[in-house]
Design an enzyme around this catalytic site. Sequence first.
Site, PDB file in Angstrom:
ATOM      1  N   LYS A 217       3.363  38.948  -1.284  1.00 17.78           N
ATOM      2  CA  LYS A 217       1.982  38.771  -1.712  1.00 17.78           C
ATOM      3  C   LYS A 217       1.095  39.887  -1.166  1.00 17.78           C
ATOM      4  O   LYS A 217       1.551  40.772  -0.428  1.00 17.78           O
ATOM      5  CB  LYS A 217       1.483  37.391  -1.285  1.00 17.78           C
TER       6      LYS A 217
ATOM      7  N   ASP B 168      -1.483  38.300 -10.621  1.00 17.63           N
ATOM      8  CA  ASP B 168      -2.444  37.506  -9.857  1.00 17.63           C
ATOM      9  C   ASP B 168      -3.863  37.667 -10.412  1.00 17.63           C
ATOM     10  O   ASP B 168      -4.454  38.741 -10.332  1.00 17.63           O
ATOM     11  CB  ASP B 168      -2.410  37.938  -8.394  1.00 17.63           C
TER      12      ASP B 168
ATOM     13  N   ARG C  77       0.830  -1.210   0.000  1.00 12.33           N
ATOM     14  CA  ARG C  77       0.000   0.000   0.000  1.00 12.33           C
ATOM     15  C   ARG C  77       0.866   1.263   0.000  1.00 12.33           C
ATOM     16  O   ARG C  77       0.542   2.234  -0.694  1.00 12.33           O
ATOM     17  CB  ARG C  77      -0.916   0.006   1.225  1.00 12.33           C
TER      18      ARG C  77
ATOM     19  N   GLU D  96       3.879  40.079  -6.117  1.00 11.23           N
ATOM     20  CA  GLU D  96       2.553  39.826  -6.673  1.00 11.23           C
ATOM     21  C   GLU D  96       1.836  41.147  -6.923  1.00 11.23           C
ATOM     22  O   GLU D  96       1.819  42.024  -6.054  1.00 11.23           O
ATOM     23  CB  GLU D  96       1.751  38.975  -5.690  1.00 11.23           C
TER      24      GLU D  96
ATOM     25  N   LYS E 190       1.286  24.402  -2.830  1.00  9.11           N
ATOM     26  CA  LYS E 190       0.026  23.743  -2.484  1.00  9.11           C
ATOM     27  C   LYS E 190       0.200  22.230  -2.576  1.00  9.11           C
ATOM     28  O   LYS E 190      -0.367  21.561  -3.437  1.00  9.11           O
ATOM     29  CB  LYS E 190      -1.093  24.243  -3.389  1.00  9.11           C
TER      30      LYS E 190
END
Length: 287
Positions: free
Chosen positions: A171, A222, A104, A201, A139
Amino acid sequence: MNVACDKTTQSRIRAVIEQALSEDIGTGDVTTLCIVPEHQFQTARLLAKEDGIIAGMDIVKETFAAAGDLVVFSPSVKDGERVTAGQDIARVCGPSRVILSAERTVLNILQRMSGIATATGEFVKAVAGTSAVILDTRKTTPGLRFLDKLAVKIGGGQNHRFGLFDMVLIKENHISSAGSISEAVNRIRRCVSDDMQIEVEVKNIDELREALDLNVDRILLDNMPDKEMEKAVQIAGGLVPLEASGNVTLERVRQIAGTGVDYISVGSLTHSVKALDISLLMEQPGV
């Protein structure tokens, strides 16, 4: 391990493997220990059940080795190769208990990495012939970033910054805290070394112009509409690389690349990827 990465990365990958095996096997695979004789040896094959790009073969080999001794892993394909449904991709020979207990964990790693590589390959193919480079993001699944980002590279993409420590990305919330893009960049330059790359950004053309005056290394556009990105490319004039980000889908990525941006970052490569369907099939003992 033949994974093309430095010793620190290899050490962290091994730590992921050990954690994954410990998480699954714990104090012992009770089903296998009760059913399978201790000295039984078998052969198994790994089978692709759908088309895709394979990624993680070296890590699978390392996983079997970490699970127990005497396992021989013989891949039929290399990382980055495309396979078709029904194709054998490897054979495994060794103690039945080891193969079954590692099954697995091996499949979880191989299926996820191959799914990421396959998805990346689709995005790379979609922008072929343009100057755009497909990038990943942060992410990723916690604890699996090394494997996720390695799979992106195997699929033909490139890695963005690995984490918060190896590149500056200013950001929207950073800009809000500093009061302006200019002040945020100034604070960064008072804090980091000259060799640390700085990306900013921006949400609109006014912010783009402000960022261009600051001599940063890259500017992230963005969630800009395509027409606005085209204008941004014209204004930048190739002086600073531009990265498109936000709501990037496979259906739209070619259009984004057509605006002339240098990079396109795609969160879906890792945050919502579909695992490639792969099975491990045991043969009868002695076969």
